[in-house]
Enzyme design. Sequence first.
Site, PDB file in Angstrom:
ATOM      1  N   GLU A  38     -45.618  11.012   7.377  1.00  0.00           N
ATOM      2  CA  GLU A  38     -46.976  10.545   7.019  1.00  0.00           C
ATOM      3  C   GLU A  38     -47.485   9.737   8.212  1.00  0.00           C
ATOM      4  O   GLU A  38     -48.457  10.109   8.856  1.00  0.00           O
ATOM      5  CB  GLU A  38     -46.924   9.690   5.745  1.00  0.00           C
ATOM      6  N   ASP A  63     -52.441  11.790  -3.917  1.00  0.00           N
ATOM      7  CA  ASP A  63     -51.642  10.625  -3.503  1.00  0.00           C
ATOM      8  C   ASP A  63     -51.923   9.408  -4.389  1.00  0.00           C
ATOM      9  O   ASP A  63     -51.160   9.146  -5.330  1.00  0.00           O
ATOM     10  CB  ASP A  63     -51.874  10.316  -2.014  1.00  0.00           C
ATOM     11  N   HIS A  66     -48.210  15.606  -5.799  1.00  0.00           N
ATOM     12  CA  HIS A  66     -48.049  14.335  -5.073  1.00  0.00           C
ATOM     13  C   HIS A  66     -49.118  13.370  -5.571  1.00  0.00           C
ATOM     14  O   HIS A  66     -50.211  13.288  -5.015  1.00  0.00           O
ATOM     15  CB  HIS A  66     -48.165  14.601  -3.560  1.00  0.00           C
ATOM     16  N   HIS A 119     -41.109  11.377   1.035  1.00  0.00           N
ATOM     17  CA  HIS A 119     -42.203  11.201   1.994  1.00  0.00           C
ATOM     18  C   HIS A 119     -41.595  11.218   3.393  1.00  0.00           C
ATOM     19  O   HIS A 119     -40.605  10.516   3.651  1.00  0.00           O
ATOM     20  CB  HIS A 119     -42.882   9.846   1.792  1.00  0.00           C
TER      21      HIS A 119
HETATM   22  N1  ADE Z   1     -46.725   4.789  -2.283  1.00  0.00           N
HETATM   23  C1  ADE Z   1     -47.915   5.061  -2.806  1.00  0.00           C
HETATM   24  N2  ADE Z   1     -48.636   5.788  -1.940  1.00  0.00           N
HETATM   25  C2  ADE Z   1     -47.862   5.981  -0.849  1.00  0.00           C
HETATM   26  C3  ADE Z   1     -48.037   6.657   0.377  1.00  0.00           C
HETATM   27  N3  ADE Z   1     -49.168   7.297   0.687  1.00  0.00           N
HETATM   28  N4  ADE Z   1     -47.032   6.625   1.264  1.00  0.00           N
HETATM   29  C4  ADE Z   1     -45.912   5.984   0.986  1.00  0.00           C
HETATM   30  N5  ADE Z   1     -45.685   5.333  -0.149  1.00  0.00           N
HETATM   31  C5  ADE Z   1     -46.660   5.340  -1.072  1.00  0.00           C
HETATM   32 ZN    ZN Z   2     -47.492   9.430  -1.457  1.00  0.00          ZN
END
Ligand code: ADE
Ligand code: ZN
Length: 349
Positions: free
Chosen positions: A208, A286, A25, A205
């Site tokens: 989150e 990330d 990721h 995703h």
């Molecule tokens: N694009 C880049 N980083 C991201 C994240 N943490 N969550 C969603 N989209 C993203």
């Molecule tokens: Zn991400």
Amino acid sequence: MFKVHAIAPHRLPELLRVMPKAELHIHIEGSLEPELIFALAQRNGVTLPYADVEALRSAYAFSNLQSFLDLYYAGASVLLHEQDFYDMAWAYFEKAKADHVVRAELFFDPQTHTARGVGMDKVIGGLSRACRDAQTQLNISADLILCFLRHLSEDDALATLQEALPWREHFIGVGLDSSEVGHPPEKFARVFARAHELGLHVVAHAGEEGPPAYIWSALDVLKVERIDHGVQAIHDAALMKRLADEQTPLTVCPLSNLKLCVFKQLADHNLGQMLEAGLCVTINSDDPAYFGGYLNENYLQTFAALQLNAQQAYKLAANSIEASFAPEADKHRWMHELKLCFQGFSEQD
Ligand code: ADE
Ligand code: ZN
């Protein structure tokens, strides 16, 4: 079952650093360091709304995902030519090599670039050339995952997938990223069905910032193979049980969660609880240029904050390798290297 021997706590950071691991990721646009943003801006004649590197870096104080995304898309505006995409990815691979990454699966956001008139050939051409060189020059196995921006329409995502098809051999899967809340996975049911038909890997995703319901629909509607983040699953016992039973990998990004205020402090992160509950958790960076650290920094800070041990280090690295989309023979070799690494450490005690 491989037996992990206890390792003296002061030697754990070195073990975390040198153990072979996969990164599953990483948004490659999120690896653009301020120095490279300014160098590319100068090379391409792009004017930035920041006086210098320091001014840009000091703007990296985020309150949530959207406050980060606004800056992240602005940073990506310096990418115009094939060589720019290559240089960005190559800078990441050099960092990954230092972190003993043996396998990297890179997210990229084509819509961020094609919307500015940058051709898909430039984007995928530069990134895939860097992936090939990572294998031959750094011995890192690398592949690309094309992400759809969920704040845009599904028709836009469908058109993007169609536009990328001439380069079908250069990416292994699709993902879903950008602003989560208000854009549930089911909005992208048709484009993910199409990706399945094309034999692509599928990830998204979910959870989150968004609710557990988004993780359910990523699994049930999009039929994803991995969940990116997924930390909100902790609020739904039935979902936790399902993720544990099915061993769906979660690509967790602790420093990202900290910087985007998903958790107040790293010591509050639920990664330890999710491991304890038997979920297939992995650690990832990330957007490392924005969140204060590449992969090893994520491991080191998380282990320090949550007081994790060598057994958990082995589990996290093994999960990352097993959850990757690499050929089975490669995974088998890296698992062997991982075991040798842990054996070497226990013999020195
Ligand atoms: N694009 C880049 N980083 C991201 C994240 N943490 N969550 C969603 N989209 C993203
Ligand atoms: Zn991400």
